[in-house]
Enzyme design. Structure first.
Site, PDB file in Angstrom:
ATOM      1  N   LYS A   1     -45.265 -30.101 -24.605  1.00 15.71           N
ATOM      2  CA  LYS A   1     -45.754 -28.739 -24.384  1.00 15.71           C
ATOM      3  C   LYS A   1     -45.071 -27.748 -25.302  1.00 15.71           C
ATOM      4  O   LYS A   1     -45.695 -26.836 -25.815  1.00 15.71           O
ATOM      5  CB  LYS A   1     -45.548 -28.315 -22.921  1.00 15.71           C
TER       6      LYS A   1
ATOM      7  N   LYS B   1     -54.865 -37.531 -23.074  1.00 19.54           N
ATOM      8  CA  LYS B   1     -55.396 -37.364 -21.717  1.00 19.54           C
ATOM      9  C   LYS B   1     -56.269 -36.117 -21.612  1.00 19.54           C
ATOM     10  O   LYS B   1     -56.066 -35.144 -22.349  1.00 19.54           O
ATOM     11  CB  LYS B   1     -54.260 -37.300 -20.688  1.00 19.54           C
TER      12      LYS B   1
ATOM     13  N   LYS C   1     -56.370 -29.500 -18.969  1.00 21.90           N
ATOM     14  CA  LYS C   1     -56.845 -28.107 -18.875  1.00 21.90           C
ATOM     15  C   LYS C   1     -56.434 -27.306 -20.091  1.00 21.90           C
ATOM     16  O   LYS C   1     -57.056 -26.328 -20.439  1.00 21.90           O
ATOM     17  CB  LYS C   1     -56.157 -27.355 -17.734  1.00 21.90           C
TER      18      LYS C   1
HETATM   19  P1  ATP Z   1     -52.125 -29.558 -18.284  1.00 22.36           P
HETATM   20  O1  ATP Z   1     -52.526 -30.815 -18.998  1.00 22.36           O
HETATM   21  O2  ATP Z   1     -52.844 -28.373 -18.758  1.00 22.36           O
HETATM   22  O3  ATP Z   1     -50.657 -29.377 -18.173  1.00 22.36           O
HETATM   23  P2  ATP Z   1     -53.209 -30.918 -16.148  1.00 22.36           P
HETATM   24  O4  ATP Z   1     -54.638 -30.927 -16.475  1.00 22.36           O
HETATM   25  O5  ATP Z   1     -52.361 -32.138 -16.439  1.00 22.36           O
HETATM   26  O6  ATP Z   1     -52.575 -29.680 -16.795  1.00 22.36           O
HETATM   27  P3  ATP Z   1     -51.846 -30.637 -13.614  1.00 22.36           P
HETATM   28  O7  ATP Z   1     -51.924 -29.557 -12.642  1.00 22.36           O
HETATM   29  O8  ATP Z   1     -50.632 -30.693 -14.449  1.00 22.36           O
HETATM   30  O9  ATP Z   1     -53.088 -30.607 -14.597  1.00 22.36           O
HETATM   31  O10 ATP Z   1     -52.073 -32.039 -12.901  1.00 22.36           O
HETATM   32  C1  ATP Z   1     -52.457 -32.205 -11.563  1.00 22.36           C
HETATM   33  C2  ATP Z   1     -52.582 -33.690 -11.240  1.00 22.36           C
HETATM   34  O11 ATP Z   1     -53.647 -34.249 -11.992  1.00 22.36           O
HETATM   35  C3  ATP Z   1     -51.335 -34.512 -11.580  1.00 22.36           C
HETATM   36  O12 ATP Z   1     -51.137 -35.497 -10.589  1.00 22.36           O
HETATM   37  C4  ATP Z   1     -51.684 -35.153 -12.876  1.00 22.36           C
HETATM   38  O13 ATP Z   1     -50.994 -36.366 -13.090  1.00 22.36           O
HETATM   39  C5  ATP Z   1     -53.174 -35.404 -12.694  1.00 22.36           C
HETATM   40  N1  ATP Z   1     -53.856 -35.443 -13.979  1.00 22.36           N
HETATM   41  C6  ATP Z   1     -53.942 -34.452 -14.888  1.00 22.36           C
HETATM   42  N2  ATP Z   1     -54.654 -34.832 -15.950  1.00 22.36           N
HETATM   43  C7  ATP Z   1     -55.033 -36.120 -15.711  1.00 22.36           C
HETATM   44  C8  ATP Z   1     -55.786 -37.088 -16.435  1.00 22.36           C
HETATM   45  N3  ATP Z   1     -56.297 -36.791 -17.618  1.00 22.36           N
HETATM   46  N4  ATP Z   1     -55.968 -38.301 -15.887  1.00 22.36           N
HETATM   47  C9  ATP Z   1     -55.466 -38.616 -14.673  1.00 22.36           C
HETATM   48  N5  ATP Z   1     -54.740 -37.746 -13.930  1.00 22.36           N
HETATM   49  C10 ATP Z   1     -54.512 -36.531 -14.443  1.00 22.36           C
END
Ligand code: ATP
Ligand code: LTN
Length: 327
Positions: free
Chosen positions: A112, A195, A198
């Site tokens: 990040k 992955k 958001k």
């Molecule tokens: P960012 O990537 O913007 O930091 P994020 O999309 O990872 O945010 P979080 O709020 O950090 O969202 O994640 C919430 C939950 O969703 C966590 O348990 C995380 O592991 C899961 N998660 C996020 N992205 C994925 C993905 N691409 N595949 C599977 N699980 C995910």
């Protein structure tokens, strides 16, 4: 009954990765376990947020939890900043358990901060995993259902708990991460090596839970695919593998069955069917969200915060006593 705790940041619209990697698993755990789900707003402010938008998103994430099947009769749902013990325990762990050596290994901070300027990253972003450990440890959590990207953070919570217990006596339960098989890492539609996220720079990376049918169809049509045209589930076709995983998780069909169904058909047919499966899930979900009022949600969150506060207060008093603070 085993205790489950997990959370999502209100930092943007939830996407398919959040649902398939984490929340879908939470929903199925509610009947068997003692479940607590948090909206981790203090994690969201580790990067810049627009205040009015953040307030809106906190309520939107709560609505999404309910509309996805989290039931306030079965689970405690609350907002992290409503329970002060989270920040209190974070500070205590910072001082008595977390070491710079642990923190410098955290890959999410490196990723990040590398995107921006490390010098200008907030101290909170660096400390984010300790706050997450505090979230988990306050509630005697046994199992933390998360996506793969969060496993390193749960490992840190285990390390901090063990270190604290060794120094001050048995205080914390040692938590375990829990991943789903196909959903643990949903990849970006525009790049199957990263992955779905958001904070991705292109909106063609993700499908949000609020995307309209038109947008879903367009994003799936534009999703990158691998060379060849057969529908086969293999590591050699990572982009297609990701799309098949999404199809399988929404439809309940096994990946083998999906391969069979599409013998002799091409990417176009498969993508159309995938768009239908996703839209069939999202449209009724969005209808349920629309029916919820902010007032109703606030009541549920207040009730959840009261229950969470009761548990967290007991734990923080024990912690303070053990490290020598007067309680
Ligand atoms: P960012 O990537 O913007 O930091 P994020 O999309 O990872 O945010 P979080 O709020 O950090 O969202 O994640 C919430 C939950 O969703 C966590 O348990 C995380 O592991 C899961 N998660 C996020 N992205 C994925 C993905 N691409 N595949 C599977 N699980 C995910
Ligand atoms: N860091 C997590 C969100 C999170 C979390 C938690 C998950 C904060 N505290 C406690 C499980 C348990 C993320 O998804 N980015």
């Amino acid at each position: 009954m085993k205790k489950i705790f997990s959370g999502v940041q209100p930092s943007g619209d939830l996407h398919l990765g959040n649902y398939l990697g984490a929340i879908k698993n939470w929903v199925s755990m509610q009947s068997e376990f003692d479940t607590t789900f948090c909206i981790v707003d203090l994690h969201a402010i580790t990067v810049a947020q627009e205040p009015v938008e953040l307030q809106r998103r906190i309520l939107d994430v709560a609505k999404a939890y309910l509309a996805l099947g989290i039931d306030p009769k079965k689970s405690t749902i609350f907002v992290q900043s409503d329970v002060r013990a989270h920040t209190e325990l974070c500070w205590i762990l910072n001082c008595v358990a977390a070491r710079m050596g642990d923190m410098e290994k955290m890959t999410q901070f490196k990723d990040k901060s590398a995107k921006g300027d490390v010098e200008r990253a907030s101290v909170g972003l660096f400390d984010y995993p300790v706050l997450m450990a505090a979230d988990i440890l306050l509630y005697d959590t046994d199992v933390v259902p998360v996506g793969e990207d969060q496993v390193q953070h749960v490992e840190l919570a285990r390390t901090l708990a063990r270190r604290f217990n060794k120094k001050f006596g048995d205080t914390f339960v040692i938590p375990q991460p829990k991943l789903t098989k196909e959903g643990k890492r949903i990849m970006g539609l525009d790049d199957p090596t990263k992955k779905m996220s958001k904070s991705a720079s292109s909106e063609y990376n993700y499908i949000t839970l609020m995307d309209t049918p038109d947008v879903v169809q367009k994003k799936i049509r534009k999703a990158v695919t691998d060379s060849g045209s057969e529908i086969v589930y293999s590591d050699e076709k990572p982009a297609l593998q990701n799309l098949i995983n999404i199809y399988s998780l929404f439809s309940g069909d096994s990946t083998e069955n999906i391969e069979k169904k599409y013998i002799g058909k091409g990417y176009g047919d498969f993508k159309n069917a995938l768009a239908d499966v996703v839209v069939n899930f999202l449209v009724p979900f969005q209808e349920r969200v629309k029916l919820m009022s902010d007032e109703d949600i606030k009541k549920i969150l207040n009730k959840g915060a009261m229950k969470a506060n009761e548990q967290a207060e007991q734990k923080i008093r024990d912690v303070k006593d053990r490290i020598g603070l007067v309680i």
